[in-house]
Design a protein around this motif. Structure first.
Motif, PDB file in Angstrom:
ATOM      1  N   HIS A  30      41.058  53.675 -38.198  1.00 29.21           N
ATOM      2  CA  HIS A  30      41.031  52.377 -37.774  1.00 29.21           C
ATOM      3  C   HIS A  30      40.733  51.425 -39.405  1.00 29.21           C
ATOM      4  N   ASP A  31      39.987  51.693 -40.011  1.00 29.31           N
ATOM      5  CA  ASP A  31      39.586  51.038 -41.157  1.00 29.31           C
ATOM      6  C   ASP A  31      40.815  51.099 -42.225  1.00 29.31           C
ATOM      7  N   ARG A  34      43.472  48.469 -40.754  1.00 27.43           N
ATOM      8  CA  ARG A  34      42.987  47.381 -41.325  1.00 27.43           C
ATOM      9  C   ARG A  34      43.309  46.947 -42.771  1.00 27.43           C
ATOM     10  N   ASP A 110      45.730  40.698 -35.736  1.00 29.57           N
ATOM     11  CA  ASP A 110      44.335  40.946 -35.253  1.00 29.57           C
ATOM     12  C   ASP A 110      44.041  41.583 -33.740  1.00 29.57           C
ATOM     13  N   LEU A 113      44.591  45.426 -34.228  1.00 25.19           N
ATOM     14  CA  LEU A 113      43.405  45.834 -34.622  1.00 25.19           C
ATOM     15  C   LEU A 113      42.260  45.942 -33.604  1.00 25.19           C
TER      16      LEU A 113
END
Length: 397
Positions: A30-31, A34, A110, A113
């Motif tokens: 996930h990071d 991002r 966003d 995410l």
């Protein structure tokens, strides 16, 4: 089936081994997404909308899919969740292509995410980590799900040949199926090792989509032919017209090609998902192989039991049921094929929000106008054709 399983095991030995580094956690994936999304915003702000869109594709194909998060979501949460995330990737690219403001693009990013974070949290809270038994479960579910879809097509063809007394054609069907497996590996190699990384994912989805649509044509033809033999008298005339119990070259090739397409489509998808598992496996290779072997064993048992049962069905009901089954598969492949083309950006994606439509991979059912409308039209045409034939038969009688 034994030959196919042996070949599968041999060919899977050619898959790349996992890296020595520790497997990424879902949160790390996930990071990573991002960080790459920040890069998308930078590229878009510079005025390069096409570059930003390509960067979004890189995130989807190179991280979300390749690092195994998509397959984990499908097996550990639901297909609906994975599909909704895919639609959000498409929405992000759509606003980029439309020339939206930087704030609008970031708002969609966003939202994407947040959706991925929910998936990551759900996976971690449910104990579906990125290693150990999670790898076993994913490997098992992936092969079992795709294997069942291919197996059902093969069973329909094999059961038909058995009922018709064409057992000698079975070896040809198995050979076509094996050819599908081999071609799956060749395709996976080409799209992962030869083509550049940016084109790999989209090209693969496009190939899968067009293959599925071609399979729809083959299945519809097979369904129509079998439906015409559901009447006992029609079947009797067909048998009597054959001096020797053998299929014409055309029909043999059509059935064989249907087997090839079914295996090729599912096989390529299995291989690519497994490559994603190996990329994220670290020291858990044994668990992936254990899941693979377990799924092979379950598929072999299911194949044996279902094959024995299918051959005991009376001729009339058998052809009627098989014809309907082939048609249902055609409708399923139609939905799955269009969805693959959506993922490849060949077909647009318009999510249906007014009516709650479930997302069911095994039925090719997805909540988009582009997938639902062709399926509905196909069903309407089929109903109209069947009604017409019944009226004609009644008038002739």
């Amino acid at each position: 089936m034994k030959k196919i399983l042996i070949l599968l095991a041999a060919l899977f030995m050619l898959l790349p081994t996992a890296p020595a580094d520790a497997a990424q956690t879902w949160q790390q994936i996930h990071d990573h997404i991002r960080t790459e999304l920040d890069n998308v915003y930078t590229i878009y702000q510079s005025g390069d909308a096409e570059g930003a869109k390509n960067a979004v594709n890189d995130i989807y194909y190179g991280i979300y899919e390749k690092d195994g998060l998509e397959s984990a979501v499908r097996s550990g949460i639901s297909s609906k969740s994975a599909n909704l995330t895919e639609y959000q990737f498409y929405t992000l690219k759509k606003v980029i292509r439309a020339g939206a403001t930087q704030d609008e693009v970031k708002a969609e990013g966003d939202k994407l995410l947040d959706m991925i974070q929910v998936e990551v949290t759900t996976l971690e809270n449910s104990g579906v980590q990125s290693g150990g038994w999670a790898m076993f479960l994913q490997a098992f579910v992936i092969l079992l799900r795709e294997g069942i879809e291919a197996m059902l097509v093969l069973l329909g063809i094999i059961a038909y040949l058995g009922r018709a007394g064409h057992e000698k054609e079975l070896s040809a069907i198995y050979n076509w199926a094996i050819a599908g497996i081999v071609m799956s590996f060749i395709s996976a190699y080409l799209f992962n090792s030869v083509l550049d990384a940016n084109a790999t994912g989209a090209s693969r989805e496009a190939i899968e989509g067009f293959t599925a649509l071609f399979a729809v044509c083959v299945l519809l033809g097979t369904s129509a032919w079998m439906g015409g033999k559901s009447n006992a008298n029609a079947w009797k005339k067909y048998i009597e017209s054959k001096v020797k119990l053998s299929l014409s070259t055309g029909k043999a090739r059509a059935l064989g090609f249907a087997a090839f397409l079914a295996v090729y489509r599912e096989g390529a998808e299995v291989i690519l998902f497994y490559q994603a598992l190996f990329n994220n496996a670290a020291g858990d290779i044994d668990m992936i192989w254990a899941g693979f072997v377990a799924a092979c064993a379950v598929l072999a048992i299911m194949f044996f039991l279902m094959q024995r049962g299918a051959l005991r069905i009376p001729i009339g009901p058998f052809f009627k049921v098989t014809s309907i089954f082939m048609f249902v598969l055609a409708v399923t492949f139609l939905g799955g094929g269009v969805k693959a083309l959506q993922e490849a950006d060949v077909v647009s994606t318009s999510v249906i929000e007014a009516v709650p439509i479930p997302s069911i991979d095994v039925l090719g059912l997805y909540p988009t106008y582009e997938t639902i409308i062709p399926q509905i039209l196909l069903v309407i045409i089929a109903v109209a054709v069947v009604s017409y034939k019944k009226r004609s038969a009644t008038a002739a009688a």
